[in-house]
Design a protein around this motif. Structure first.
Motif, PDB file in Angstrom:
ATOM      1  N   ARG A  35       0.831  -1.205   0.000  1.00  0.00           N
ATOM      2  CA  ARG A  35       0.000   0.000   0.000  1.00  0.00           C
ATOM      3  C   ARG A  35       0.869   1.260   0.000  1.00  0.00           C
ATOM      4  NH1 ARG A  35      -4.022   2.823  -1.797  1.00  0.00           N
ATOM      5  NH2 ARG A  35      -4.773   4.385  -0.323  1.00  0.00           N
ATOM      6  N   TYR A  36       1.926   1.260   0.790  1.00  0.00           N
ATOM      7  CA  TYR A  36       2.816   2.424   0.845  1.00  0.00           C
ATOM      8  C   TYR A  36       3.437   2.711  -0.520  1.00  0.00           C
ATOM      9  CZ  TYR A  36       7.095   5.071   1.523  1.00  0.00           C
ATOM     10  OH  TYR A  36       8.098   5.996   1.393  1.00  0.00           O
ATOM     11  N   ARG A  42       2.249   7.671  -6.294  1.00  0.00           N
ATOM     12  CA  ARG A  42       1.279   8.727  -6.593  1.00  0.00           C
ATOM     13  C   ARG A  42       1.783  10.097  -6.152  1.00  0.00           C
ATOM     14  NH1 ARG A  42      -1.127  12.576  -7.673  1.00  0.00           N
ATOM     15  NH2 ARG A  42      -3.306  13.111  -7.239  1.00  0.00           N
ATOM     16  N   LEU A  43       2.506  10.166  -5.040  1.00  0.00           N
ATOM     17  CA  LEU A  43       2.832  11.456  -4.437  1.00  0.00           C
ATOM     18  C   LEU A  43       4.271  11.917  -4.662  1.00  0.00           C
ATOM     19  CD1 LEU A  43       1.066  11.018  -0.956  1.00  0.00           C
ATOM     20  CD2 LEU A  43       0.155  12.132  -3.005  1.00  0.00           C
ATOM     21  N   CYS A  48       4.728  12.160  -9.589  1.00  0.00           N
ATOM     22  CA  CYS A  48       3.444  12.837  -9.362  1.00  0.00           C
ATOM     23  C   CYS A  48       2.884  13.351 -10.681  1.00  0.00           C
ATOM     24  CB  CYS A  48       3.638  14.004  -8.384  1.00  0.00           C
ATOM     25  SG  CYS A  48       2.114  14.880  -7.995  1.00  0.00           S
ATOM     26  N   ARG A  49       1.635  13.020 -10.967  1.00  0.00           N
ATOM     27  CA  ARG A  49       1.040  13.370 -12.256  1.00  0.00           C
ATOM     28  C   ARG A  49       0.392  14.753 -12.268  1.00  0.00           C
ATOM     29  NH1 ARG A  49      -2.529   9.256 -10.309  1.00  0.00           N
ATOM     30  NH2 ARG A  49      -4.576  10.058  -9.708  1.00  0.00           N
ATOM     31  N   LEU A  58       1.741  20.127  -2.525  1.00  0.00           N
ATOM     32  CA  LEU A  58       0.837  19.466  -1.599  1.00  0.00           C
ATOM     33  C   LEU A  58       1.123  17.963  -1.550  1.00  0.00           C
ATOM     34  CD1 LEU A  58      -1.583  19.317   0.296  1.00  0.00           C
ATOM     35  CD2 LEU A  58      -3.091  19.337  -1.712  1.00  0.00           C
ATOM     36  N   ALA A  59       1.368  17.373  -2.724  1.00  0.00           N
ATOM     37  CA  ALA A  59       1.675  15.948  -2.782  1.00  0.00           C
ATOM     38  C   ALA A  59       2.937  15.629  -1.986  1.00  0.00           C
ATOM     39  CB  ALA A  59       1.837  15.503  -4.233  1.00  0.00           C
ATOM     40  N   ASN A  60       3.937  16.464  -2.130  1.00  0.00           N
ATOM     41  CA  ASN A  60       5.189  16.256  -1.412  1.00  0.00           C
ATOM     42  C   ASN A  60       5.002  16.401   0.093  1.00  0.00           C
ATOM     43  OD1 ASN A  60       8.122  15.835  -1.415  1.00  0.00           O
ATOM     44  ND2 ASN A  60       8.215  17.952  -0.703  1.00  0.00           N
TER      45      ASN A  60
END
Length: 310
Positions: A35-36, A42-43, A48-49, A58-60
């Protein structure tokens, strides 16, 4: 940027790492790592897309301040078990203190009132995980929802009986369809829930936590032979033969036919080399049929005395 949550376990000054990763509280290390890695892809800035600089930032932030610390805590066996033990104790404390919980979502209302709550819990967590980090602006709300599920789950596991939800409150979406259409089941007693959790923990060789579950069960039912025989198994696996024998003997006082206690007492006597004539007779009876701990049947009894201590 700081992230604040006021729902679920976060409300009780507890950092809910399981909610951040959106994995069940009994998830193993392999499931947590899988899961991680999915969330990290994703992040992470390299993968990151999101196109805007604000979204990438924000993702970071989510990755560094929430996701990475959650994984660091849950990926190590010792830290993970300590975290789960704290969760278990927290659930029991909240139940004992009769804490009132405000349920803000349909799925948590369903989880609170359904008799077969474990199935609903895991289905709901899995569904939330599918889209948890799709919209970065909604991640905090999603984590809060997952934590609310975790809160209800640990309280249900500790014996909490919530008021039944009305039919209008019960959702009929795909995640809960099976729960809605399944026939009603009888609510297990609190002690039986302790015993079942302990059996699962013993099978996973998580002995310290299993012992806590059984000790709590014995506080409620001191004369439960099943609890005494199982805690005897835990002590035996931890090489505490004297304590194991005490509980095996107590189990047999309460139920002379308790097979786990019979096999356990024989095992203790074999280890200590102090077989009594009565123990020899019992051993003979087993020799004529099945060896202790080598039953051909399935279930807990067949593998109770194997494995390494922990």
């Amino acid at each position: 940027m700081s992230f604040k949550f006021n729902r679920g376990l976060f409300k009780y000054d507890f950092i809910d790492h399981h909610a951040v990763l959106c994995v069940p509280v009994d998830a193993d290390v392999k499931e947590i790592r899988k899961r991680y890695l999915k969330i990290a892809r994703r992040l992470h800035p390299d993968t990151c897309r999101d196109e805007s600089d604000a979204e990438k930032e924000l993702a970071n932030e989510l990755l560094s301040k929430l996701v990475n610390p959650a994984y660091e805590t849950l990926s190590g066996e010792k830290q993970r078990m300590e975290h789960i033990l704290i969760l278990s104790q927290m659930g029991k404390r909240l139940v004992q203190e009769s804490v009132s919980v405000e349920l803000k979502s349909d799925v948590t209302q369903q989880l609170a009132s359904a008799p077969h709550f474990e199935h609903i819990y895991k289905s709901a967590v899995a569904q939330i995980a599918e889209t948890q980090y799709d919209s970065l602006q909604e991640v905090q709300d999603t984590i809060a929802l997952a934590s609310e599920l975790n809160l209800v789950y640990i309280m249900r596991s500790a014996g909490k009986i919530f008021a039944a939800a009305s039919s209008a409150e019960i959702p009929t979406n795909a995640a809960n369809k099976a729960a809605v259409t399944s026939p009603p089941q009888k609510q297990d007693s609190v002690v039986l829930q302790y015993i079942r959790r302990a059996q699962d923990l013993i099978s996973q060789n998580q002995l310290t936590q299993a012992r806590v579950e059984l000790q709590d069960a014995l506080k409620l039912e001191p004369n439960n032979s099943r609890c005494h025989s199982l805690i005897g198994v835990v002590y035996l696996k931890q090489n505490l033969t004297t304590s194991a024998k005490v509980h095996f003997n107590r189990a047999l006082q309460l139920n002379p036919k308790d097979e786990i206690a019979l096999a356990g007492r024989l095992k203790v006597e074999q280890i200590t080399g102090q077989k009594s004539s009565g123990a020899k007779r019992t051993a003979s009876s087993h020799t004529g049929s099945q060896q202790p701990g080598k039953s051909g049947g399935s279930g807990l009894f067949g593998g109770l005395f194997g494995g390494k201590k922990k």
